[in-house]
Design an enzyme around this catalytic site. Structure first.
Site, PDB file in Angstrom:
ATOM      1  N   ASP A  33       0.825  -1.198   0.000  1.00 27.07           N
ATOM      2  CA  ASP A  33       0.000   0.000   0.000  1.00 27.07           C
ATOM      3  C   ASP A  33       0.861   1.252   0.000  1.00 27.07           C
ATOM      4  OD1 ASP A  33      -2.491  -0.944  -0.090  1.00 27.07           O
ATOM      5  OD2 ASP A  33      -3.138   0.000   1.797  1.00 27.07           O
ATOM      6  N   GLU A 110     -10.236 -14.039 -13.074  1.00 20.45           N
ATOM      7  CA  GLU A 110      -9.433 -15.021 -12.325  1.00 20.45           C
ATOM      8  C   GLU A 110      -8.683 -14.362 -11.173  1.00 20.45           C
ATOM      9  OE1 GLU A 110      -7.434 -16.334 -15.862  1.00 20.45           O
ATOM     10  OE2 GLU A 110      -5.726 -15.040 -15.491  1.00 20.45           O
ATOM     11  N   LYS A 112      -5.754 -12.882  -8.819  1.00 19.60           N
ATOM     12  CA  LYS A 112      -4.415 -12.323  -9.037  1.00 19.60           C
ATOM     13  C   LYS A 112      -3.526 -12.916  -7.956  1.00 19.60           C
ATOM     14  CE  LYS A 112      -1.966  -7.990  -9.818  1.00 19.60           C
ATOM     15  NZ  LYS A 112      -0.798  -8.298  -9.011  1.00 19.60           N
ATOM     16  N   LYS A 317      -7.635  -4.490  -7.467  1.00 16.35           N
ATOM     17  CA  LYS A 317      -6.867  -4.762  -6.245  1.00 16.35           C
ATOM     18  C   LYS A 317      -7.780  -4.873  -5.020  1.00 16.35           C
ATOM     19  CE  LYS A 317      -2.733  -4.536  -5.907  1.00 16.35           C
ATOM     20  NZ  LYS A 317      -1.387  -4.325  -6.248  1.00 16.35           N
TER      21      LYS A 317
HETATM   22  S1  IVH Z   1      -1.921 -11.678 -16.709  1.00 17.32           S
HETATM   23  C1  IVH Z   1       0.667  -9.135 -19.970  1.00 17.32           C
HETATM   24  N1  IVH Z   1      -3.052 -12.983 -14.795  1.00 17.32           N
HETATM   25  O1  IVH Z   1       0.467  -9.767 -11.584  1.00 17.32           O
HETATM   26  C2  IVH Z   1       0.539  -9.309 -18.493  1.00 17.32           C
HETATM   27  N2  IVH Z   1      -1.100 -11.756 -14.278  1.00 17.32           N
HETATM   28  O2  IVH Z   1       0.799  -6.909 -11.136  1.00 17.32           O
HETATM   29  C3  IVH Z   1      -0.462 -10.341 -18.222  1.00 17.32           C
HETATM   30  N3  IVH Z   1      -0.384 -11.956 -11.936  1.00 17.32           N
HETATM   31  O3  IVH Z   1       2.838  -9.286 -14.073  1.00 17.32           O
HETATM   32  C4  IVH Z   1      -0.487 -10.761 -16.822  1.00 17.32           C
HETATM   33  N4  IVH Z   1      -1.987 -13.304 -11.291  1.00 17.32           N
HETATM   34  O4  IVH Z   1       2.942 -11.472 -12.689  1.00 17.32           O
HETATM   35  C5  IVH Z   1      -2.034 -12.171 -15.126  1.00 17.32           C
HETATM   36  N5  IVH Z   1      -4.172 -14.235 -13.215  1.00 17.32           N
HETATM   37  C6  IVH Z   1      -3.153 -13.431 -13.539  1.00 17.32           C
HETATM   38  C7  IVH Z   1      -2.186 -13.035 -12.604  1.00 17.32           C
HETATM   39  C8  IVH Z   1      -1.171 -12.177 -13.002  1.00 17.32           C
HETATM   40  C9  IVH Z   1      -0.898 -12.657 -10.918  1.00 17.32           C
HETATM   41  C10 IVH Z   1       0.813 -11.109 -11.829  1.00 17.32           C
HETATM   42  C11 IVH Z   1       1.660 -11.102 -13.066  1.00 17.32           C
HETATM   43  C12 IVH Z   1       1.657  -9.656 -13.495  1.00 17.32           C
HETATM   44  C13 IVH Z   1       1.425  -8.969 -12.187  1.00 17.32           C
HETATM   45  C14 IVH Z   1       0.947  -7.541 -12.372  1.00 17.32           C
END
Ligand code: IVH
Length: 688
Positions: A33, A110, A112, A317
């Site tokens: 944060d 999905e 994160k 987020k």
């Molecule tokens: S898609 C072209 N999907 O979060 C970039 N990223 O803060 C596409 N991350 O760099 C990324 N879960 O390392 C994608 N379901 C998810 C994810 C995810 C975690 C990460 C990833 C990205 C970062 C950005």
């Protein structure tokens, strides 16, 4: 707010150091944060002073521009833009649709995953190289970790040449194992699963191996690959790419109950966002948001990429569950059973939407193991209903003013000695140390429900030598009570009548009144229903106690030992003429010619809530208005159901009164049946 160039360049340097630590060994000195806030301030200053932007600024760069690597990525590994509310999400989706000139018909939603981005390169189906994200253009080779990452197979189902992208993280179990290994090795532990995963992924020369977990979120053929298979993978919707990844044997979030789904409307996206948010605290791995992507390859291609992030995806987020704050003090509380428990007093922080000022520190060994000091900056974790806990000190933020935490040498309540032979320290006087609290607890509304027995009254009786524990209450004579100060004839008679009435309480309440560690109200009811009488409970060994639902092999011996300790008190209750049995309970039928065909204990078939798990939330009204939560739970169980305090997939029914909050929301997302107090009262009217 940043107003001068000097403040600006200090902020840039600070953000850079933090980003470098975060993306390499996970030991950032500021929490997520605080980092996001810092970058936003830098950005605001840069917008007002575009001529003064430093080349080292973290804005607009992957990993804040602080990390470099030497293995070039075939396709840049980008970051994601963020939104923080439902309104911002709608605004983002609307502006994307405007840019595309058409509505987006399918969205992938999905979790994160809060780990470290990795690119796993497969050639002809074999895992050949692992590369970290680095600065997004080139990363670091961490192929030495091949074979230690669950969910990332050495061979795929087909001999394909492809790059899988995803996150490497530690599950709760892996984190626990890793901490134990490191503890045994050098006496230290990891601060949290994310930094443990970061350190582990890069470590090459550790004498111990810690396991990691992979979850994929994408698959890319090499840009130069002109094969048919590559072409068809490029054209698949994201949801089908993920199904293909799973079919190849790599793990995807689909193995969890927060896996990817395809939504066609913004309402559906929002519903899924809420579902994932609600599930967050119970997941065995960290998530810090929800990713929403255009599902169709054509939409993705049309939206394209910015320098830092794709335009076809966004991260929604979730509020932080972990923050750094100051450890101001440590309080030592003595529990009912004499356990001496340290509690951290913190500079208040907002975590997962609520303000946290105290956190558990477990025990003395835990404090020493973590090397905590007063005045330390500490990482604090809280999510959902969990009790906030201090994870670790942030050692490199020390100023030199930190002081050792004073550890009590004698019981902080009574001054007697401490039994430090177990991890959890205990006053040698055990429950006698907190005798007032123990007696008060036993007499409380949810246990023996003896009205008119305030703590001051208990103290008076203890001082007069009339009682030493709650069993003595049942031997009090009228003269003795009348002899106490401020005790008239009417209040004496009322009190004695209340004590007499308590004798008829069911076994569950008697057992609860004993205050055996780890057996609260609902566990006491389960034990009472299982055994039927105090005699049967006392005759049980650890194995027999373990047969009660929710008591594991760890807890059972403790229950047996405490019951042995409590034997004199229970004997006294028996001598006072208390029966301590569970009403309606029939002993299990014994084989033989004279066996009576009694119902099995716990046989609930035919009762209105048979086989149902029921949760109560909000305030009750009508016929149920006067019932405490415990009495509601007792009612549920009389009617054949199981009471529970949290909503899950297994919940059959939620009784929601006024002001029901998150439990109702969770039940709605899980599709659990919800009834109001009136309807519920109708269902169980015979048992009220
Ligand atoms: S898609 C072209 N999907 O979060 C970039 N990223 O803060 C596409 N991350 O760099 C990324 N879960 O390392 C994608 N379901 C998810 C994810 C995810 C975690 C990460 C990833 C990205 C970062 C950005």
């Amino acid at each position: 707010m940043i107003t001068t160039q000097e403040q600006y360049s200090t902020a840039v340097a600070e953000a850079r150091t933090a980003a470098a630590a975060y993306y390499t060994d996970g030991t950032s000195a500021i929490d997520d944060d605080a980092y996001d806030r810092l970058v936003r301030e830098i950005q605001a200053y840069e917008e007002a002073h575009p001529e003064a932007v430093l080349a080292t600024s973290p804005t607009g760069k992957v990993a804040g521009g602080a990390v470099v690597g030497d293995v070039p990525h075939t396709v840049p590994m980008l970051s994601l833009d963020n939104v923080f509310s439902a309104g911002q999400l709608v605004a983002w989706a609307t502006s994307l649709e405007r840019r595309l000139g058409r509505p987006v018909e399918a969205w992938s939603v999905e979790p994160k995953l809060d780990g470290l981005a990795i690119s796993a390169r497969y050639r002809h189906g074999r895992l050949t190289q692992l590369v970290t994200r680095g600065d997004g253009v080139a990363g670091e080779d961490v192929s030495h970790a091949i074979g230690t990452i669950a969910g990332l197979p050495a061979r795929l189902a087909e001999p394909v040449t492809v790059e899988l992208r995803g996150e490497v993280m530690m599950t709760a179990k892996q984190f626990e194992d890793a901490c134990a290994k490191r503890q045994a090795h050098d006496g230290t532990t990891f601060a949290n699963p994310r930094s443990a995963a970061a350190g582990t992924l890069r470590a090459q020369d550790r004498p111990y191996v810690c396991e990691l977990t992979f979850f994929g979120y994408g698959a890319l053929p090499h840009p130069d690959d002109t094969s048919e298979q590559a072409a068809s993978l490029r054209e698949l919707p994201h949801s089908e790419v993920m199904a293909w990844v799973a079919a190849q044997g790599a793990q995807t979030p689909a193995v969890t109950d927060v896996g990817g789904i395809v939504a066609t409307t913004l309402e559906e996206i929002q519903e899924r966002v809420e579902h994932i948010a609600v599930r967050r605290a119970e997941l065995p791995f960290g998530i810090d948001g929800i990713v929403i992507k255009c599902d169709l390859a054509a939409d993705q291609a049309l939206a394209g990429f910015g320098t830092r992030a794709p335009r076809w995806a966004i991260a929604y987020k979730l509020p932080a569950t972990e923050k750094i704050t100051k450890l101001l003090d440590v309080e030592w509380n003595v529990g009912r059973s004499g356990i001496i428990a340290p509690r951290a007093v913190l500079e208040p922080v907002v975590l997962d939407g609520s303000t946290v000022s105290y956190a558990t520190l477990h025990n003395v060994a835990d404090i020493t193991r973590r090397g905590l000091m007063l005045g330390d900056s500490v990482v604090v974790y809280k999510a959902g209903d969990v009790i906030p806990r201090v994870e670790a000190p942030v050692v490199h933020l020390r100023t030199g003013d930190e002081r050792p935490i004073p550890i009590p040498q004698v019981c902080p309540l009574c001054g007697d000695e401490i039994d430090a032979s177990q991890e959890r320290w205990r006053c040698v006087r055990g429950r006698a140390c907190r005798v007032i609290a123990s007696i008060g607890y036993a007499a409380g509304r949810d246990q023996l429900d003896i009205e008119g027995l305030a703590e001051s009254r208990i103290q008076q009786m203890l001082d007069a030598g009339l009682i030493a524990d709650f069993a003595d209450l049942f031997f009090l004579t009228r003269e003795q009570v009348l002899g106490l100060e401020r005790m008239g004839a009417t209040s004496t008679d009322n009190l004695l009548a209340a004590i007499e009435r308590a004798k008829a309480q069911p076994l569950s309440r008697w057992f609860c009144a004993l205050g055996v560690r780890g057996t609260g109200r609902s566990m006491s009811r389960r034990i009472a229903r299982h055994f039927g009488s105090m005699d049967a409970i006392r005759a049980a060994d650890a194995e027999a106690i373990e047969a009660v639902e929710g008591i594991g092999p760890k807890k059972a011996p403790g229950v047996v030992a405490e019951l042995a300790e409590l034997a004199p008190l229970i004997d006294k209750l028996v001598a006072a003429g208390v029966t301590m049995t569970e009403p309606g309970w029939t002993p299990p039928a014994t084989p033989g010619p004279d066996a009576t065909a009694g119902a099995e204990p716990g046989d609930t078939s035919g009762l209105p809530l048979a086989g149902m798990s029921v949760v109560v939330t909000g305030s009750m009204s009508g016929a149920l208005e006067a019932l405490t939560r415990n009495q509601m739970n007792e009612l549920i169980e009389r009617a054949g159901g199981k009471s529970s305090s949290s909503v899950s997939k297994k919940t059959s029914l939620l009784v929601a009164g006024e002001n029901a909050g998150s439990k109702r929301a969770k039940a709605e997302t899980l599709g659990v049946r919800i009834v109001g107090p009136k309807e519920f009262a109708g269902l169980v009217s015979k048992f009220i």
